[in-house]
Design a protein around this motif. Structure first.
Motif, PDB file in Angstrom:
ATOM      1  N   LEU A   1      49.588  42.243  52.181  1.00  0.00           N
ATOM      2  CA  LEU A   1      48.610  41.383  51.531  1.00  0.00           C
ATOM      3  C   LEU A   1      47.479  42.201  50.909  1.00  0.00           C
ATOM      4  N   GLU A   2      47.068  43.254  51.587  1.00  0.00           N
ATOM      5  CA  GLU A   2      46.036  44.121  51.025  1.00  0.00           C
ATOM      6  C   GLU A   2      46.559  44.822  49.770  1.00  0.00           C
ATOM      7  N   THR A   3      47.829  45.218  49.758  1.00  0.00           N
ATOM      8  CA  THR A   3      48.451  45.831  48.585  1.00  0.00           C
ATOM      9  C   THR A   3      48.472  44.848  47.421  1.00  0.00           C
ATOM     10  N   LEU A   4      48.821  43.605  47.689  1.00  0.00           N
ATOM     11  CA  LEU A   4      48.849  42.581  46.658  1.00  0.00           C
ATOM     12  C   LEU A   4      47.451  42.415  46.047  1.00  0.00           C
ATOM     13  N   LEU A   5      46.440  42.264  46.890  1.00  0.00           N
ATOM     14  CA  LEU A   5      45.079  42.076  46.386  1.00  0.00           C
ATOM     15  C   LEU A   5      44.587  43.319  45.651  1.00  0.00           C
ATOM     16  N   PHE A   6      44.901  44.487  46.169  1.00  0.00           N
ATOM     17  CA  PHE A   6      44.539  45.743  45.503  1.00  0.00           C
ATOM     18  C   PHE A   6      45.122  45.788  44.094  1.00  0.00           C
ATOM     19  N   ASN A   7      46.411  45.451  43.952  1.00  0.00           N
ATOM     20  CA  ASN A   7      47.065  45.495  42.639  1.00  0.00           C
ATOM     21  C   ASN A   7      46.434  44.507  41.662  1.00  0.00           C
ATOM     22  N   LEU A   8      46.091  43.311  42.137  1.00  0.00           N
ATOM     23  CA  LEU A   8      45.457  42.336  41.249  1.00  0.00           C
ATOM     24  C   LEU A   8      44.081  42.817  40.799  1.00  0.00           C
ATOM     25  N   LEU A   9      43.308  43.372  41.720  1.00  0.00           N
ATOM     26  CA  LEU A   9      41.982  43.891  41.364  1.00  0.00           C
ATOM     27  C   LEU A   9      42.098  45.101  40.442  1.00  0.00           C
ATOM     28  N   ASP A  10      43.055  45.964  40.726  1.00  0.00           N
ATOM     29  CA  ASP A  10      43.266  47.152  39.895  1.00  0.00           C
ATOM     30  C   ASP A  10      43.602  46.740  38.458  1.00  0.00           C
ATOM     31  N   ASN A  11      44.428  45.708  38.303  1.00  0.00           N
ATOM     32  CA  ASN A  11      44.743  45.207  36.955  1.00  0.00           C
ATOM     33  C   ASN A  11      43.501  44.656  36.276  1.00  0.00           C
ATOM     34  N   ALA A  12      42.697  43.921  37.008  1.00  0.00           N
ATOM     35  CA  ALA A  12      41.479  43.363  36.424  1.00  0.00           C
ATOM     36  C   ALA A  12      40.569  44.485  35.932  1.00  0.00           C
ATOM     37  N   ILE A  13      40.484  45.546  36.697  1.00  0.00           N
ATOM     38  CA  ILE A  13      39.663  46.698  36.291  1.00  0.00           C
ATOM     39  C   ILE A  13      40.227  47.321  35.017  1.00  0.00           C
ATOM     40  N   LYS A  14      41.542  47.526  34.975  1.00  0.00           N
ATOM     41  CA  LYS A  14      42.182  48.184  33.834  1.00  0.00           C
ATOM     42  C   LYS A  14      42.022  47.418  32.537  1.00  0.00           C
ATOM     43  N   TYR A  15      42.057  46.091  32.624  1.00  0.00           N
ATOM     44  CA  TYR A  15      42.123  45.291  31.409  1.00  0.00           C
ATOM     45  C   TYR A  15      40.816  44.584  31.050  1.00  0.00           C
ATOM     46  N   THR A  16      39.717  44.962  31.696  1.00  0.00           N
ATOM     47  CA  THR A  16      38.421  44.380  31.351  1.00  0.00           C
ATOM     48  C   THR A  16      37.424  45.494  31.084  1.00  0.00           C
ATOM     49  N   SER A  17      36.347  45.123  30.418  1.00  0.00           N
ATOM     50  CA  SER A  17      35.290  46.106  30.163  1.00  0.00           C
ATOM     51  C   SER A  17      34.457  46.298  31.433  1.00  0.00           C
ATOM     52  N   ALA A  18      33.663  47.350  31.433  1.00  0.00           N
ATOM     53  CA  ALA A  18      32.900  47.736  32.621  1.00  0.00           C
ATOM     54  C   ALA A  18      31.939  46.656  33.094  1.00  0.00           C
ATOM     55  N   ASP A  19      31.430  45.830  32.223  1.00  0.00           N
ATOM     56  CA  ASP A  19      30.454  44.825  32.639  1.00  0.00           C
ATOM     57  C   ASP A  19      31.075  43.455  32.918  1.00  0.00           C
ATOM     58  N   SER A  20      32.383  43.384  32.995  1.00  0.00           N
ATOM     59  CA  SER A  20      33.075  42.112  33.203  1.00  0.00           C
ATOM     60  C   SER A  20      32.894  41.584  34.616  1.00  0.00           C
ATOM     61  N   ARG A  21      33.133  40.287  34.732  1.00  0.00           N
ATOM     62  CA  ARG A  21      33.098  39.632  36.045  1.00  0.00           C
ATOM     63  C   ARG A  21      34.516  39.569  36.596  1.00  0.00           C
ATOM     64  N   ILE A  22      34.621  39.812  37.886  1.00  0.00           N
ATOM     65  CA  ILE A  22      35.885  39.657  38.613  1.00  0.00           C
ATOM     66  C   ILE A  22      35.561  38.822  39.842  1.00  0.00           C
ATOM     67  N   SER A  23      36.360  37.797  40.075  1.00  0.00           N
ATOM     68  CA  SER A  23      36.101  36.961  41.252  1.00  0.00           C
ATOM     69  C   SER A  23      37.343  36.845  42.115  1.00  0.00           C
TER      70      SER A  23
END
Length: 178
Positions: free
Chosen positions: A61-83
Motif C-alpha cells: 500500500l505504501e508503494t502504491l501511494l508512493f507511485n501515485l505521489l511520484d507521478n503527481a510530482i513528475k507531471y505538475t509544476s513545483a507550485d502545484s497542489r497535491i491532495s
C-alpha cells in the motif's frame, strides 16, 4: 526492480500480507520518502473520513501511494497542489490522490494509463518508463480492489483507489495525556 515487482504481482507470486495498518502511517511513510521532491508543492492530507486502521499489506500500500505521489510530482509544476484524501465507503476504503496540474492530454484515455509502458505525456523530461501506474493497478487488484484515473474538469488528475474492507478493525486504545 519495477519489472520484477510487476511480474510477481501479476503472476500471483507476491503474497499479500494483509494486516491492520494505520493509513496515517502509510501516508506519512510515502510522504517522508518524497519529502525533498514535495518541498515545493502544496500538499494536503485528509484522512478523517477513513477508519483509523484498514486491512492491507503495508509495504504494497505504501508503494502504491508512493507511485501515485511520484507521478503527481513528475507531471505538475513545483507550485502545484497535491491532495491525499481517504474516506470510508460501504464495504471499502477509497484513497484519492489528486493534483491541479495539466491533467491528461485529451487524446489519452485515462484507463490506458494503467497499461504497462504507458505514459500520460511521452515527451518531456519526466523520468520513468511507464510502470508505476501498472504496479498501482496490480497492487489494488491483489487486494481485491481497483484503481481509476479521472480528469478533473478545472484541470488536474484524480486517482481513486478502492480497497475492500470486509472485516471490522480492532479497537484502538486511546492514549491518555501525561
Amino acid at each position: 526492480a519495477n519489472v520484477l515487482n510487476l511480474i510477481r504481482l501479476e503472476s500471483g507470486g507476491t503474497v499479500i500480507r494483509a494486516e491492520w495498518v494505520s493509513l496515517e502511517e502509510i501516508a506519512g511513510s510515502a510522504l517522508n520518502r518524497l519529502r525533498e521532491a514535495l518541498a515545493t508543492h502544496k500538499v494536503s492530507v485528509n484522512l478523517t473520513e477513513a477508519p483509523v486502521l484498514i486491512r492491507a499489506d503495508p509495504v504494497l500500500l505504501e508503494t502504491l501511494l508512493f507511485n501515485l505521489l511520484d507521478n503527481a510530482i513528475k507531471y505538475t509544476s513545483a507550485d502545484s497542489r497535491i491532495s491525499i484524501v481517504a474516506r470510508r465507503g460501504r464495504d471499502a476504503i477509497e484513497l484519492l490522490v489528486a493534483d491541479d496540474g495539466p491533467g491528461f492530454p485529451p487524446d489519452v484515455n485515462p484507463a490506458s494509463l494503467f497499461d504497462k509502458f504507458q505514459r500520460g505525456r511521452p515527451e518531456g523530461t519526466q523520468g520513468g518508463v511507464g510502470l508505476g501506474l501498472a504496479i498501482c493497478r496490480a497492487i489494488a487488484m491483489a487486494h481485491g480492489g481497483e484503481i481509476q484515473a479521472e480528469r478533473i474538469p478545472a484541470g488536474g488528475a484524480l486517482f481513486v483507489v478502492t480497497l475492500p474492507q470486509t472485516s471490522v478493525a480492532p479497537e484502538v486504545p486511546h492514549e491518555e495525556a501525561a
